[in-house]
Design an enzyme around this catalytic site. Structure first.
Site, PDB file in Angstrom:
ATOM      1  N   LYS A  31       0.841  -1.214   0.000  1.00 32.16           N
ATOM      2  CA  LYS A  31       0.000   0.000   0.000  1.00 32.16           C
ATOM      3  C   LYS A  31       0.866   1.250   0.000  1.00 32.16           C
ATOM      4  CE  LYS A  31      -1.668   1.664   4.020  1.00 32.16           C
ATOM      5  NZ  LYS A  31      -1.348   3.100   4.329  1.00 32.16           N
ATOM      6  N   ASN A  32       1.879   1.276   0.893  1.00 36.21           N
ATOM      7  CA  ASN A  32       2.658   2.502   1.076  1.00 36.21           C
ATOM      8  C   ASN A  32       3.673   2.734  -0.025  1.00 36.21           C
ATOM      9  OD1 ASN A  32       1.144   3.009   3.277  1.00 36.21           O
ATOM     10  ND2 ASN A  32       2.658   2.329   4.765  1.00 36.21           N
ATOM     11  N   ARG A 101      -4.308  10.912   3.714  1.00 41.08           N
ATOM     12  CA  ARG A 101      -3.097  11.683   4.004  1.00 41.08           C
ATOM     13  C   ARG A 101      -2.083  11.527   2.875  1.00 41.08           C
ATOM     14  NH1 ARG A 101       0.193  13.927   7.122  1.00 41.08           N
ATOM     15  NH2 ARG A 101       2.412  13.474   6.915  1.00 41.08           N
ATOM     16  N   CYS A 125      -4.891  12.497  12.231  1.00 43.78           N
ATOM     17  CA  CYS A 125      -5.708  11.277  12.202  1.00 43.78           C
ATOM     18  C   CYS A 125      -5.606  10.665  13.591  1.00 43.78           C
ATOM     19  CB  CYS A 125      -5.199  10.320  11.126  1.00 43.78           C
ATOM     20  SG  CYS A 125      -3.565   9.684  11.508  1.00 43.78           S
ATOM     21  N   ARG A 130       0.246  14.532  12.469  1.00 43.70           N
ATOM     22  CA  ARG A 130       0.736  14.336  11.102  1.00 43.70           C
ATOM     23  C   ARG A 130       1.080  15.670  10.412  1.00 43.70           C
ATOM     24  NH1 ARG A 130      -1.077   9.095   9.727  1.00 43.70           N
ATOM     25  NH2 ARG A 130       0.644   9.021   8.266  1.00 43.70           N
ATOM     26  N   PRO A 131       1.979  16.474  10.994  1.00 40.94           N
ATOM     27  CA  PRO A 131       2.357  17.745  10.348  1.00 40.94           C
ATOM     28  C   PRO A 131       3.108  17.511   9.042  1.00 40.94           C
ATOM     29  CG  PRO A 131       3.823  17.261  12.152  1.00 40.94           C
ATOM     30  CD  PRO A 131       2.747  16.211  12.201  1.00 40.94           C
ATOM     31  N   VAL A 132       3.236  18.551   8.235  1.00 44.28           N
ATOM     32  CA  VAL A 132       3.943  18.452   6.943  1.00 44.28           C
ATOM     33  C   VAL A 132       5.030  19.511   6.844  1.00 44.28           C
ATOM     34  CG1 VAL A 132       2.054  17.358   5.672  1.00 44.28           C
ATOM     35  CG2 VAL A 132       2.158  19.866   5.817  1.00 44.28           C
ATOM     36  N   ASP A 133       5.509  19.995   7.993  1.00 42.49           N
ATOM     37  CA  ASP A 133       6.527  21.059   7.989  1.00 42.49           C
ATOM     38  C   ASP A 133       7.813  20.651   7.277  1.00 42.49           C
ATOM     39  OD1 ASP A 133       6.552  19.287  10.334  1.00 42.49           O
ATOM     40  OD2 ASP A 133       8.344  20.384  10.899  1.00 42.49           O
ATOM     41  N   LEU A 134       8.181  19.385   7.353  1.00 49.94           N
ATOM     42  CA  LEU A 134       9.429  18.954   6.689  1.00 49.94           C
ATOM     43  C   LEU A 134       9.271  18.975   5.169  1.00 49.94           C
ATOM     44  CD1 LEU A 134      10.434  15.999   9.063  1.00 49.94           C
ATOM     45  CD2 LEU A 134      11.302  18.349   9.081  1.00 49.94           C
ATOM     46  N   ASP A 317       4.386   0.383  12.004  1.00 49.78           N
ATOM     47  CA  ASP A 317       3.179  -0.212  11.395  1.00 49.78           C
ATOM     48  C   ASP A 317       2.957  -1.655  11.832  1.00 49.78           C
ATOM     49  OD1 ASP A 317       3.481   1.500   8.178  1.00 49.78           O
ATOM     50  OD2 ASP A 317       2.833   2.157  10.158  1.00 49.78           O
ATOM     51  N   VAL A 339       7.560   6.726  17.041  1.00 46.43           N
ATOM     52  CA  VAL A 339       7.359   7.388  15.750  1.00 46.43           C
ATOM     53  C   VAL A 339       6.119   8.281  15.754  1.00 46.43           C
ATOM     54  CG1 VAL A 339       6.974   7.010  13.279  1.00 46.43           C
ATOM     55  CG2 VAL A 339       8.574   5.540  14.546  1.00 46.43           C
ATOM     56  N   ARG A 409      -8.996   0.215   4.268  1.00 46.66           N
ATOM     57  CA  ARG A 409      -8.060   1.196   3.693  1.00 46.66           C
ATOM     58  C   ARG A 409      -6.746   0.508   3.307  1.00 46.66           C
ATOM     59  NH1 ARG A 409      -6.013   5.136   7.393  1.00 46.66           N
ATOM     60  NH2 ARG A 409      -4.700   5.435   5.580  1.00 46.66           N
TER      61      ARG A 409
HETATM   62  C1  EPZ Z   1       4.363   6.818   6.173  1.00 48.78           C
HETATM   63  O1  EPZ Z   1       3.625   7.875   6.758  1.00 48.78           O
HETATM   64  C2  EPZ Z   1       3.389   5.655   6.047  1.00 48.78           C
HETATM   65  N1  EPZ Z   1       2.272   6.048   5.188  1.00 48.78           N
HETATM   66  C3  EPZ Z   1       2.871   5.267   7.438  1.00 48.78           C
HETATM   67  O2  EPZ Z   1       2.023   4.130   7.271  1.00 48.78           O
HETATM   68  C4  EPZ Z   1       4.064   4.875   8.306  1.00 48.78           C
HETATM   69  O3  EPZ Z   1       3.610   4.560   9.599  1.00 48.78           O
HETATM   70  C5  EPZ Z   1       5.046   6.054   8.370  1.00 48.78           C
HETATM   71  O4  EPZ Z   1       5.444   6.425   7.030  1.00 48.78           O
HETATM   72  C6  EPZ Z   1       6.297   5.720   9.167  1.00 48.78           C
HETATM   73  O5  EPZ Z   1       6.919   4.603   8.622  1.00 48.78           O
HETATM   74  C7  EPZ Z   1       2.442   6.080   3.848  1.00 48.78           C
HETATM   75  O6  EPZ Z   1       3.512   5.825   3.336  1.00 48.78           O
HETATM   76  C8  EPZ Z   1       1.230   6.442   3.027  1.00 48.78           C
HETATM   77  P1  EPZ Z   1       6.492  10.082   8.485  1.00 48.78           P
HETATM   78  P2  EPZ Z   1       4.279   9.369   6.826  1.00 48.78           P
HETATM   79  O7  EPZ Z   1       6.482  11.347   7.708  1.00 48.78           O
HETATM   80  O8  EPZ Z   1       5.112   9.607   5.627  1.00 48.78           O
HETATM   81  C9  EPZ Z   1       6.602  13.345  11.848  1.00 48.78           C
HETATM   82  C10 EPZ Z   1       0.144   2.776   7.692  1.00 48.78           C
HETATM   83  O9  EPZ Z   1      -0.365   2.294   8.700  1.00 48.78           O
HETATM   84  N2  EPZ Z   1       6.619  14.331  10.752  1.00 48.78           N
HETATM   85  O10 EPZ Z   1       7.695   9.184   8.402  1.00 48.78           O
HETATM   86  O11 EPZ Z   1       3.205  10.317   7.129  1.00 48.78           O
HETATM   87  C11 EPZ Z   1       5.247  12.671  11.950  1.00 48.78           C
HETATM   88  O12 EPZ Z   1       4.359  13.455  12.697  1.00 48.78           O
HETATM   89  C12 EPZ Z   1       0.650   4.206   7.707  1.00 48.78           C
HETATM   90  O13 EPZ Z   1       0.303   2.168   6.600  1.00 48.78           O
HETATM   91  C13 EPZ Z   1       6.821  15.672  11.053  1.00 48.78           C
HETATM   92  O14 EPZ Z   1       6.972  16.044  12.217  1.00 48.78           O
HETATM   93  O15 EPZ Z   1       5.216   9.200   8.111  1.00 48.78           O
HETATM   94  C14 EPZ Z   1       5.568  11.371  12.636  1.00 48.78           C
HETATM   95  O16 EPZ Z   1       5.622  11.588  14.035  1.00 48.78           O
HETATM   96  C15 EPZ Z   1       0.466   4.871   9.055  1.00 48.78           C
HETATM   97  N3  EPZ Z   1       6.830  16.586  10.042  1.00 48.78           N
HETATM   98  C16 EPZ Z   1       6.970  11.047  12.125  1.00 48.78           C
HETATM   99  O17 EPZ Z   1       7.488  12.268  11.555  1.00 48.78           O
HETATM  100  C17 EPZ Z   1       6.658  16.220   8.733  1.00 48.78           C
HETATM  101  O18 EPZ Z   1       6.692  17.108   7.847  1.00 48.78           O
HETATM  102  C18 EPZ Z   1       6.991   9.977  11.045  1.00 48.78           C
HETATM  103  O19 EPZ Z   1       6.161  10.436   9.999  1.00 48.78           O
HETATM  104  C19 EPZ Z   1       6.456  14.855   8.443  1.00 48.78           C
HETATM  105  C20 EPZ Z   1       6.446  13.933   9.465  1.00 48.78           C
END
Ligand code: EPZ
Length: 446
Positions: A31-32, A101, A125, A130-134, A317, A339, A409
């Site tokens: 999926k991911n 997302r 969620c 789930r911020p997107v600042d990075l 996950d 995480v 999902r």
């Molecule tokens: C991906 O989410 C996966 N989703 C998630 O799978 C997975 O749990 C996650 O990576 C970690 O491996 C998809 O690929 C669609 P992150 P993503 O950015 O990219 C923080 C599932 O169950 N963060 O690595 O959103 C964030 O808040 C789902 O299949 C920031 O602070 O994960 C989190 O605490 C759930 N700022 C941490 O980083 C940002 O700009 C990891 O998030 C981005 C993230």
């Protein structure tokens, strides 16, 4: 007359626990990976074919997002045919992005293709803010002007050039999504981009290989430093998604928690090193029968400690699924979720089934119990719903699981695959008019 709630009217899963499983599971595409490859197809204005795509609600929703942007997308068997040559719309609809997302990942390709992108903030969620600042800071480092107004991210490339510039970007956290967004944006930028402290997940590598198959110049994917040299344009691709390592892990736990031997294929064993090591620590052996086939041989389960970390650490996950297993393991276990800030929704539901779990912040202390008992439970998020299915398979009596929209999902016919293994599991339709799987959005078939 009593009115049932929407949750009560929706379909539920009924599981009669205590049955051994046996047989082989066919693993679906990841999926991911599929979701981000769909976003990546926006980078090229020629036909793209993505194969081994799982049938999931999230894939259907991502298809709707792409269609709303002017992309032609059709599904035939397990393949998606995507034609983004007439990509015209730079604004993604809120009602679609807010439900998925992963659709935020289109910001990088959209900006790289059109020079402008307006994407609603995906919002939080059940598992976190789930911020997107990075993502935003990385695009700004590449020369994009990014403003967030009224819940929408407005990004554009100033000046007449309309191309991003290569940059050296250090990610404060190895975010999977931010790594993917910036890697995709960099494929069409002027010059070289270096992503430091990048995510190393297999899905990041799969995306890099997909982009390279379209002509992108990327090296270092799978390490913490990825170097992308921009090219003027990308071309057609025909690419197969890697197997879903989280589905593999979920079925490995199904074997361990029901004390059943199961075979799984196709699998990339290297994607599951941490999961296989932890199963060994708990007492189950995982054997590699062929280069892409694993077999679990369960043993008596004993408690162990788990800390979720970015890849190659133990995957967040798989945290909920392992917690289900540890509720029945001998002795105490501690699970630390590092995480996401709120990924313990399954604890209360597992305790309703007789588990003994106490939480303090992002730590859960699990004391093994001799058995779980079936109960009505509610899934709070995707992987929590998988954990409740696993607990139901091992529990004494019947478990009824509500909130199947979470499960649908991210798992491609989980109950059908479990049924083939001998599980007593069925989806019971709610009242007429309740949302059922058949009402999920369906992509036009060619
Ligand atoms: C991906 O989410 C996966 N989703 C998630 O799978 C997975 O749990 C996650 O990576 C970690 O491996 C998809 O690929 C669609 P992150 P993503 O950015 O990219 C923080 C599932 O169950 N963060 O690595 O959103 C964030 O808040 C789902 O299949 C920031 O602070 O994960 C989190 O605490 C759930 N700022 C941490 O980083 C940002 O700009 C990891 O998030 C981005 C993230």
């Amino acid at each position: 007359m009593t009115h049932s709630s929407p949750e009560e009217r929706s379909p539920v899963l009924e599981i009669i626990g205590g049955h051994r499983l046996s047989g082989e599971v066919r693993i679906s595409g990841a999926k991911n990976s599929a979701l981000v490859l769909m976003a990546g197809s926006l980078l090229c204005s020629q036909d793209c074919r993505i194969r081994n795509v799982p049938s999931l609600a999230d894939v259907a929703r991502m298809g709707e997002v792409l269609s709303a942007l002017g992309v032609k997308i059709t599904r035939s068997e397990d393949a998606l045919e995507i034609d983004a040559r007439h990509l015209s719309q730079s604004k993604a609809p809120y009602e679609l992005v807010s439900q998925l997302r992963a659709s935020f990942f289109i910001i990088g390709p959209l900006l790289a293709r059109l020079g402008i992108a307006r994407i609603p903030l995906p919002g939080g969620c059940a598992i976190g803010a789930r911020p997107v600042d990075l993502h935003v800071r990385g695009l700004q480092a590449m020369g994009a002007d990014v403003q967030i107004e009224h819940g929408t991210v407005h990004a554009c490339i100033p000046g007449v050039n309309r191309r991003l510039k290569g940059a050296r970007i250090y990610l404060d956290y190895p975010s999977v999504g931010a790594t993917e967004t910036l890697m995709m944006a960099a494929t069409l930028a002027d010059g070289e981009t270096i992503l430091e402290n990048a995510a190393q997940e297999p899905e990041v590598v799969d995306l890099a290989n997909f982009c390279r198959a379209m002509g992108a110049r990327i090296r270092g994917a799978g390490t913490n430093t990825i170097v992308i040299s921009g090219v003027p344009s990308l071309h057609s691709v025909d690419y197969a998604v890697i197997p879903d390592r989280v589905e593999v892990g979920t079925f490995l736990v199904a074997g361990a928690i029901t004390q059943s031997e199961l075979s799984l294929a196709p699998v990339v064993p290297d994607h599951l090193t941490a999961v296989i090591a932890k199963l060994g620590a708990i007492g189950s052996e995982v054997i590699q029968e062929t280069p892409n086939r694993l077999r679990i041989v369960p043993g008596a389960s004993r408690g162990t400690d788990i800390e979720t970390l970015p890849y190659p650490g133990f995957p967040t996950d798989m945290q909920a699924q392992f917690m289900a297993l540890l509720t029945l393991s001998e002795g105490d276990s501690i699970i630390t979720e590092t995480v996401f800030e709120n990924r313990m929704g399954h604890v209360a539901e597992l305790n309703r089934m007789g588990a003994d779990i106490r939480t303090k912040g992002n730590h859960a202390v699990i004391r093994g119990v001799p058995f779980l008992t079936g109960a009505p439970v509610v899934a709070t998020d995707l992987r929590a719903s998988a954990a409740l299915v696993l607990a139901g398979l091992a529990a004494r009596g019947t478990t009824i699981i509500q909130g199947l929209h979470h499960l649908d999902r991210g798992y491609d016919d989980l109950e059908g695959k479990l049924k083939l293994l001998g599980a007593q599991i069925r989806r019971v339709k709610g009242d007429a008019g309740a949302e059922s799987v058949s009402s999920l959005p369906v992509m036009p078939r060619s």
